[in-house]
Design a protein around this motif. Structure first.
Motif, PDB file in Angstrom:
ATOM      1  N   SER A 173     -17.097 -48.064 -22.016  1.00 45.71           N
ATOM      2  CA  SER A 173     -17.395 -49.408 -21.515  1.00 45.71           C
ATOM      3  C   SER A 173     -16.119 -50.235 -21.397  1.00 45.71           C
ATOM      4  CB  SER A 173     -18.396 -50.104 -22.447  1.00 45.71           C
ATOM      5  OG  SER A 173     -17.873 -50.196 -23.760  1.00 45.71           O
ATOM      6  N   GLU A 174     -16.095 -51.131 -20.410  1.00 47.66           N
ATOM      7  CA  GLU A 174     -14.885 -51.910 -20.119  1.00 47.66           C
ATOM      8  C   GLU A 174     -14.532 -52.885 -21.232  1.00 47.66           C
ATOM      9  OE1 GLU A 174     -15.330 -53.805 -16.387  1.00 47.66           O
ATOM     10  OE2 GLU A 174     -15.426 -51.929 -15.238  1.00 47.66           O
ATOM     11  N   ASP A 175     -15.525 -53.292 -22.030  1.00 46.47           N
ATOM     12  CA  ASP A 175     -15.245 -54.245 -23.106  1.00 46.47           C
ATOM     13  C   ASP A 175     -14.847 -53.557 -24.416  1.00 46.47           C
ATOM     14  OD1 ASP A 175     -17.713 -53.106 -23.479  1.00 46.47           O
ATOM     15  OD2 ASP A 175     -18.694 -54.942 -24.169  1.00 46.47           O
ATOM     16  N   ASN A 176     -14.612 -52.249 -24.367  1.00 41.19           N
ATOM     17  CA  ASN A 176     -14.178 -51.519 -25.553  1.00 41.19           C
ATOM     18  C   ASN A 176     -12.673 -51.690 -25.729  1.00 41.19           C
ATOM     19  OD1 ASN A 176     -13.789 -49.774 -27.681  1.00 41.19           O
ATOM     20  ND2 ASN A 176     -14.291 -47.907 -26.556  1.00 41.19           N
ATOM     21  N   PRO A 177     -12.231 -52.351 -26.809  1.00 39.09           N
ATOM     22  CA  PRO A 177     -10.798 -52.612 -27.008  1.00 39.09           C
ATOM     23  C   PRO A 177     -10.030 -51.452 -27.637  1.00 39.09           C
ATOM     24  CG  PRO A 177     -12.038 -53.635 -28.764  1.00 39.09           C
ATOM     25  CD  PRO A 177     -13.049 -52.976 -27.868  1.00 39.09           C
ATOM     26  N   SER A 178     -10.720 -50.372 -27.983  1.00 39.55           N
ATOM     27  CA  SER A 178     -10.086 -49.260 -28.693  1.00 39.55           C
ATOM     28  C   SER A 178      -9.039 -48.557 -27.825  1.00 39.55           C
ATOM     29  CB  SER A 178     -11.151 -48.250 -29.135  1.00 39.55           C
ATOM     30  OG  SER A 178     -10.560 -47.088 -29.674  1.00 39.55           O
ATOM     31  N   ARG A 179      -7.981 -48.084 -28.471  1.00 39.60           N
ATOM     32  CA  ARG A 179      -6.959 -47.303 -27.763  1.00 39.60           C
ATOM     33  C   ARG A 179      -7.508 -45.951 -27.314  1.00 39.60           C
ATOM     34  NH1 ARG A 179      -1.939 -46.308 -31.370  1.00 39.60           N
ATOM     35  NH2 ARG A 179      -3.620 -45.661 -32.758  1.00 39.60           N
ATOM     36  N   GLU A 180      -8.594 -45.519 -27.953  1.00 38.88           N
ATOM     37  CA  GLU A 180      -9.194 -44.225 -27.626  1.00 38.88           C
ATOM     38  C   GLU A 180     -10.332 -44.360 -26.612  1.00 38.88           C
ATOM     39  OE1 GLU A 180      -8.689 -41.683 -31.688  1.00 38.88           O
ATOM     40  OE2 GLU A 180     -10.125 -43.332 -31.776  1.00 38.88           O
ATOM     41  N   ARG A 181     -10.376 -45.488 -25.939  1.00 39.89           N
ATOM     42  CA  ARG A 181     -11.441 -45.730 -24.959  1.00 39.89           C
ATOM     43  C   ARG A 181     -11.480 -44.606 -23.920  1.00 39.89           C
ATOM     44  NH1 ARG A 181     -11.203 -47.856 -19.919  1.00 39.89           N
ATOM     45  NH2 ARG A 181     -13.144 -48.703 -19.079  1.00 39.89           N
TER      46      ARG A 181
END
Length: 282
Positions: A173-181
């Motif tokens: 998802s675009e709102d996922n701030p994780s570096r592993e997105r």
């Protein structure tokens, strides 16, 4: 004086129906598993203490807790066998035999039900794997287990590599701030020959790629199908493991029942001798 008609044959004072071979074989048999149970409890307690409290319940059943529970039950069961055989206690021996029979029947029933309802069993395995994917970063032991499984079976995710989107860190998802997105764990990556250092970021952005393109870098097939295929290919091995678990249980049941019958015969002999010691017809 002549023996009364119908009376059993006379035995010497030192005669015993209880065979020392059966008695001590059952004792050392239980002693071995008694020691194993204590080791299991010790390992479980150590693993539980070393694990972070907040991460300990990532799975429905924590392996450390499971090891402790199984170890304690095994300790109590073998305790009955050890003391019962050593003290020739019928109550403890029958408790040991009954519990061991119940365990054997439960294992047998689980195997039969798993074979008959294989589709439901597959669905349960899928549920467990998906739950493990969701909690991948919550428990280090679980993480290591998943990484080992994916590398061992050359697979990624449950059905496909895109199952990793169920994890909050790997979600696309675009709102996922994780570096592993939109990535997958490094254990999904194809092995690189002569690689000195493991590239833990090799799965970066792989979920955004199509199957053919992603298959050049990572395993794209899910682990469920690989696990099912492995089971079908190793039925003789699994049958041997099941037989290896069943044989000690059957031996324990057999020895305990033989010893119980011998003790009962010995009690009858002692009662007979006591009742007829002063009998002039004896």
């Amino acid at each position: 004086m002549a023996r009364r008609p119908g009376a059993p044959a006379a035995y010497g004072e030192d005669f015993s129906f209880v065979s020392p071979l059966v008695k001590y074989l059952l004792f050392f048999f239980n002693m071995l598993f008694w020691v194993i149970s204590m080791v299991m409890v010790a390992i479980g307690v150590y693993a539980r203490l070393m694990k972070h409290t907040e991460a300990a319940w990532a799975l429905a059943v924590d392996p450390a807790i499971l090891l402790i529970v199984v170890g304690i039950l095994m300790f109590l069961l073998t305790f009955c066998g050890c003391i019962g055989s050593l003290r020739e206690n019928i109550c403890l021996l029958q408790t040991f035999s009954l519990c061991l029979t119940i365990v054997f029947l439960l294992q047998l029933a689980a195997g039969v039900l798993g074979f008959v309802f294989s589709d439901k069993a597959r669905g349960k395995v899928s549920e467990i794997i998906n739950n493990a994917i969701v909690h991948y970063r919550d428990d280090l032991d679980l993480q290591n287990l998943i990484d080992f499984g994916q590398k061992e079976f050359s697979c990624c995710g449950g059905i496909s590599y895109k199952d990793w989107s169920q994890n909050m860190y790997f979600n696309c998802s675009e709102d996922n701030p994780s570096r592993e997105r939109c990535s997958v764990p490094y254990s999904c990556c194809l092995p690189t020959p002569n690689q000195a250092v493991i590239n833990t970021m090799c799965g970066q952005g792989m979920q955004a790629l199509e199957y053919l393109e992603a298959s050049k870098v990572i395993y794209t097939n899910g682990c469920i199908d690989k696990l099912v295929n492995w089971i079908h290919s190793n039925l003789f091995l699994l049958g041997g493991v099941a037989l290896g678990l069943a044989i000690p249980q059957l031996v324990g049941i057999l020895l305990s029942q033989i010893l119980v019958n011998q003790i009962k015969d010995q009690i009858k002999l002692q009662l007979y001798n006591q009742q007829h010691r002063a009998d002039p017809w004896y």
